[in-house]
Each structure stands twice: as structure tokens, then as C-alpha cells.
Scaffold this motif. Structure first.
Motif, PDB file in Angstrom:
ATOM      1  N   SER A  54       0.571  -1.093  -0.248  1.00 32.54           N
ATOM      2  CA  SER A  54       0.100   0.093  -0.401  1.00 32.54           C
ATOM      3  C   SER A  54       1.009   1.071  -0.083  1.00 32.54           C
ATOM      4  O   SER A  54       0.457   2.120  -0.417  1.00 32.54           O
ATOM      5  CB  SER A  54      -1.136  -0.172   0.859  1.00 32.54           C
ATOM      6  N   ASP A  55       2.353   1.511   0.661  1.00 34.54           N
ATOM      7  CA  ASP A  55       2.202   2.085   0.761  1.00 34.54           C
ATOM      8  C   ASP A  55       4.277   2.198   0.627  1.00 34.54           C
ATOM      9  O   ASP A  55       4.973   2.637   0.514  1.00 34.54           O
ATOM     10  CB  ASP A  55       2.940   3.174   2.319  1.00 34.54           C
ATOM     11  N   ASN A  56       4.586   0.620  -0.268  1.00 34.99           N
ATOM     12  CA  ASN A  56       5.426   0.644  -0.941  1.00 34.99           C
ATOM     13  C   ASN A  56       7.153   0.329   0.875  1.00 34.99           C
ATOM     14  O   ASN A  56       8.406   0.951   0.547  1.00 34.99           O
ATOM     15  CB  ASN A  56       6.525   1.251  -1.278  1.00 34.99           C
ATOM     16  N   SER A  57       6.491   1.367   2.297  1.00 35.96           N
ATOM     17  CA  SER A  57       7.122   0.218   3.040  1.00 35.96           C
ATOM     18  C   SER A  57       8.648  -1.236   3.230  1.00 35.96           C
ATOM     19  O   SER A  57       7.400  -1.832   2.832  1.00 35.96           O
ATOM     20  CB  SER A  57       6.743   0.300   4.235  1.00 35.96           C
ATOM     21  N   THR A  58       9.223  -0.817   3.514  1.00 36.96           N
ATOM     22  CA  THR A  58      10.474  -2.214   3.804  1.00 36.96           C
ATOM     23  C   THR A  58      10.531  -1.892   4.797  1.00 36.96           C
ATOM     24  O   THR A  58      11.115  -1.352   5.205  1.00 36.96           O
ATOM     25  CB  THR A  58      11.047  -1.836   2.474  1.00 36.96           C
ATOM     26  N   TYR A  59      11.287  -4.058   4.962  1.00 30.40           N
ATOM     27  CA  TYR A  59      11.482  -3.905   5.950  1.00 30.40           C
ATOM     28  C   TYR A  59      12.713  -5.077   6.137  1.00 30.40           C
ATOM     29  O   TYR A  59      12.435  -5.826   4.639  1.00 30.40           O
ATOM     30  CB  TYR A  59      10.760  -4.044   7.060  1.00 30.40           C
ATOM     31  N   TYR A  60      13.724  -5.472   6.578  1.00 31.54           N
ATOM     32  CA  TYR A  60      14.736  -6.663   6.687  1.00 31.54           C
ATOM     33  C   TYR A  60      15.200  -7.147   8.034  1.00 31.54           C
ATOM     34  O   TYR A  60      15.187  -6.204   8.790  1.00 31.54           O
ATOM     35  CB  TYR A  60      15.971  -5.623   5.950  1.00 31.54           C
TER      36      TYR A  60
END
Length: 124
Positions: A54-60
Motif C-alpha cells: 500500500s505504501d511500499n514501506s520495506t523491512y529487513y
């Protein structure tokens, strides 16, 4: 029918790169978070990266930060995992998974749909 199909795995030397693809169909991409997980022999499946569409937030995960990059092509309903500076410890079967109505998480039960996996082998 919901489908997730991974591709792009293979054998690579340590220090090399691979790009995995996760092609999604049968659901509205924007409603989901797409996660990449991996499972090495004898180990638990672990979260690697996630993108909330929905907002292209990313996590690693800490183990891959700075080496892996998640991205998407929404027109193709495809999520990519660019893996660089690969290490033998990155050897695993890599899975993509889709989670609706949840934020990005490493909590596997939140993911309703899983692909079949693609093998990544990093030689030393």
C-alpha cells in the motif's frame, strides 16, 4: 485462484549476487504485504524482507540489511529480492508469502499464501 511463484534461485559463489522474483496472481496486490522468508536445512523458516504494497514501506532482517533489497513492479504484480554480497550462510530455500490486513511481520501465521520456494546455494 491465488498464486505466488518464485524464480531466480541458483548456485552462486560467495560475494556474488542473485535476483529472486515473486510473481503474484489472483488477488489485489495493494491490499497485501509481501514477505520473503528462507529456510535452511535443519533450521526454522525465518523472515528476510517484507514490503507493504500500500505504501511500499520495506523491512529487513538484521542479517541481510545493506546486502538485500526488496522492490516491486506493481504493473507486473511482481516483487523482487536483489541479493548481493552473498554468503554461504544465505544458502536456503527462499519463499515469498502474502499477508492481507496485517503489517509487515516475521510472524508466519499472518501469511495466508506461500509460494513453492526457490533454492539459493552460495558456495565458499
Amino acid at each position: 485462484e491465488v498464486q505466488l511463484v518464485e524464480s531466480g534461485g541458483g548456485l552462486v559463489q560467495a560475494g556474488g549476487s542473485l535476483r529472486l522474483s515473486c510473481a503474484a496472481s489472483g488477488f489485489t496486490f495493494d491490499d497485501y504485504a509481501i514477505g520473503w522468508f528462507r529456510q535452511a536445512p535443519g533450521k526454522e523458516r525465518e523472515g528476510v524482507s517484507c514490503m507493504r504494497m500500500s505504501d511500499n514501506s520495506t523491512y529487513y532482517a538484521d542479517s541481510v540489511k545493506g546486502r538485500f533489497t526488496i522492490s516491486s513492479d506493481n504493473a507486473k504484480n511482481t516483487v523482487y529480492l536483489q541479493m548481493s554480497s552473498l554468503k554461504p550462510d544465505d544458502t536456503a530455500v527462499y519463499y515469498c508469502a502474502a499477508s492481507r490486513d496485517h503489517p509487515c511481520s516475521w510472524y508466519r501465521d499472518w501469511y495466508s499464501y506461500w509460494g513453492q520456494g526457490t533454492q539459493v546455494t552460495v558456495s565458499s
